[in-house]
Scaffold this active site. Structure first.
Site, PDB file in Angstrom:
ATOM      1  N   GLU A  82     -21.875 -68.224  -9.413  1.00  0.00           N
ATOM      2  CA  GLU A  82     -21.235 -69.425  -9.554  1.00  0.00           C
ATOM      3  C   GLU A  82     -20.880 -69.888 -11.084  1.00  0.00           C
ATOM      4  OE1 GLU A  82     -21.579 -72.707  -6.847  1.00  0.00           O
ATOM      5  OE2 GLU A  82     -22.508 -71.240  -5.413  1.00  0.00           O
ATOM      6  N   HIS A  87     -20.681 -67.833 -13.801  1.00  0.00           N
ATOM      7  CA  HIS A  87     -19.546 -67.229 -14.388  1.00  0.00           C
ATOM      8  C   HIS A  87     -18.299 -67.725 -13.623  1.00  0.00           C
ATOM      9  CE1 HIS A  87     -22.965 -64.108 -14.499  1.00  0.00           C
ATOM     10  NE2 HIS A  87     -22.479 -64.106 -15.593  1.00  0.00           N
ATOM     11  N   ALA A 116     -23.324 -58.916 -12.418  1.00  0.00           N
ATOM     12  CA  ALA A 116     -24.179 -59.893 -11.558  1.00  0.00           C
ATOM     13  C   ALA A 116     -23.487 -60.988 -11.329  1.00  0.00           C
ATOM     14  CB  ALA A 116     -25.533 -59.718 -11.753  1.00  0.00           C
ATOM     15  N   LEU A 175     -28.171 -71.705 -13.042  1.00  0.00           N
ATOM     16  CA  LEU A 175     -27.734 -70.547 -12.357  1.00  0.00           C
ATOM     17  C   LEU A 175     -28.188 -69.374 -13.432  1.00  0.00           C
ATOM     18  CD1 LEU A 175     -24.771 -71.235 -10.152  1.00  0.00           C
ATOM     19  CD2 LEU A 175     -27.036 -71.072  -9.593  1.00  0.00           C
ATOM     20  N   GLN A 217     -29.227 -54.728 -26.323  1.00  0.00           N
ATOM     21  CA  GLN A 217     -29.733 -55.949 -26.223  1.00  0.00           C
ATOM     22  C   GLN A 217     -31.139 -56.115 -25.402  1.00  0.00           C
ATOM     23  OE1 GLN A 217     -25.964 -57.945 -24.854  1.00  0.00           O
ATOM     24  NE2 GLN A 217     -27.507 -59.508 -23.754  1.00  0.00           N
ATOM     25  N   SER A 251     -28.389 -64.839 -13.302  1.00  0.00           N
ATOM     26  CA  SER A 251     -28.482 -63.414 -12.726  1.00  0.00           C
ATOM     27  C   SER A 251     -29.781 -63.106 -12.306  1.00  0.00           C
ATOM     28  CB  SER A 251     -27.849 -62.493 -13.509  1.00  0.00           C
ATOM     29  OG  SER A 251     -26.410 -62.817 -13.807  1.00  0.00           O
TER      30      SER A 251
HETATM   31  O1  PAF Z   1     -24.657 -63.751 -21.957  1.00  0.00           O
HETATM   32  C1  PAF Z   1     -24.433 -62.339 -21.641  1.00  0.00           C
HETATM   33  O2  PAF Z   1     -24.457 -62.004 -20.425  1.00  0.00           O
HETATM   34  C2  PAF Z   1     -24.446 -61.501 -22.723  1.00  0.00           C
HETATM   35  O3  PAF Z   1     -25.506 -61.703 -23.558  1.00  0.00           O
HETATM   36  C3  PAF Z   1     -23.129 -60.997 -23.074  1.00  0.00           C
HETATM   37  C4  PAF Z   1     -22.629 -62.227 -24.137  1.00  0.00           C
HETATM   38  C5  PAF Z   1     -22.110 -60.603 -22.047  1.00  0.00           C
HETATM   39  C6  PAF Z   1     -23.322 -59.913 -24.390  1.00  0.00           C
HETATM   40  O4  PAF Z   1     -23.752 -58.805 -23.770  1.00  0.00           O
END
Ligand code: PAF
Length: 283
Positions: free
Chosen positions: A33, A35, A30, A185, A62, A187
């Protein structure tokens, strides 16, 4: 075009002969910007001979029972376009089996900081994050990995883990990228209704006010009260926590830069944010 690979074997093949300076940008896809800024920072760090690998893996472990694992936004095609625009070499979207091969259990040592702030309402979350990031590091073997400051608790805990590895993985921390009105920002912002989105800027506004009153000598209670006052301009935001802590989550002393951190819910959407804060020293 950024090369899209899935299995660990495909990843290894794609990385063969590419570069010795490898940067990993771990994501759950997802891409937005925020990322792009992480990928851009990684690209700049490794230079023109380096290789930037973006992992795109929605880690089931998680997410808590009542969290949004099933509905978490997934769009690999769009992710590939964004990763390409930001300059990534490889987008790696592994399966659960690639990341968690059955014969390879992993014990994560408990840390009391797993249970505070985010960990309080998300039991097991940080052990799962540390585990998945360790697994991603083991597979990619990066020299450096990039994390955003928005997930500050994650950044601190992952940085410590990365430093203890042999050889260590360097962590590049990138400041939070914000929307036009200051909203960090994320997701998850796409879950907000238009009414919720209109008031969501009160979260960063409130943090800024907290930082401002701190600079004028407010104590922690007064800072928190100011944050609450700003957020209470709407009844669409429910505060889960506001904390003012040192950068390693201890009591913050005046004169040392720490963090003000918030988690708040707009309907079912839970957002987090944080900013650096300095408590004024009493003369
Ligand atoms: O920050 C995230 O998007 C997640 O916690 C990560 C670091 C990709 C681990 O799944």
């Amino acid at each position: 075009m950024t090369q899209l690979v899935h299995s660990n074997a495909e990843l290894r093949l794609a990385m063969t002969g590419l570069a010795s300076n490898i940067c990993l940008v771990p994501t759950m896809g997802a891409l937005h910007e925020g990322h792009e800024a992480l990928i851009g920072a990684g690209k700049e760090f490794v230079g023109k001979d380096g290789c930037v690998v973006v992992s795109d893996f929605v880690n089931p472990k998680q997410f808590g029972q009542n969290e949004d694992f099933e509905k978490y936004p997934r769009n690999l095609e769009l992710d590939q376009k964004i990763a390409h625009k930001a300059g990534a070499h490889i987008l790696w979207a592994p399966s659960v089996e690639d990341v968690y091969p059955g014969q390879w259990p992993m014990e994560i040592e408990n840390d009391s900081r797993f249970d505070i702030l985010e960990g309080k309402s998300r039991p097991g979350h940080f052990a799962a994050v540390i585990e998945v990031v360790t697994r991603l590091f083991n597979i990619v073997q990066p020299n450096v990995a990039v994390f955003g400051e928005k997930d500050f608790q994650q950044l601190v805990l992952v940085s410590e883990m990365a430093q203890k590895r042999v050889p260590p993985v360097g962590i590049l921390a990138v400041p939070t990228k914000r929307d036009f009105d200051g909203l960090a920002l994320s997701s998850r912002n796409i879950y907000l209704s238009s009414d919720q989105r209109k008031v969501a800027h009160l979260i960063p506004d409130a943090l800024k006010q907290g930082v401002l009153v701190a600079s004028k000598g407010a104590n922690k209670l007064e800072i928190k009260n100011r944050v609450i006052e700003v957020i209470k301009q709407t009844d669409l935001i429910e505060i889960e926590y506001i904390e003012v802590l040192s950068n390693d989550f201890k009591e913050l002393a005046p004169g040392i830069v720490g963090r003000i951190l918030i988690a708040a819910k707009l309907g079912n959407t839970r957002l987090i944010d944080n900013m650096p804060i300095l408590l004024k020293e009493k003369l």
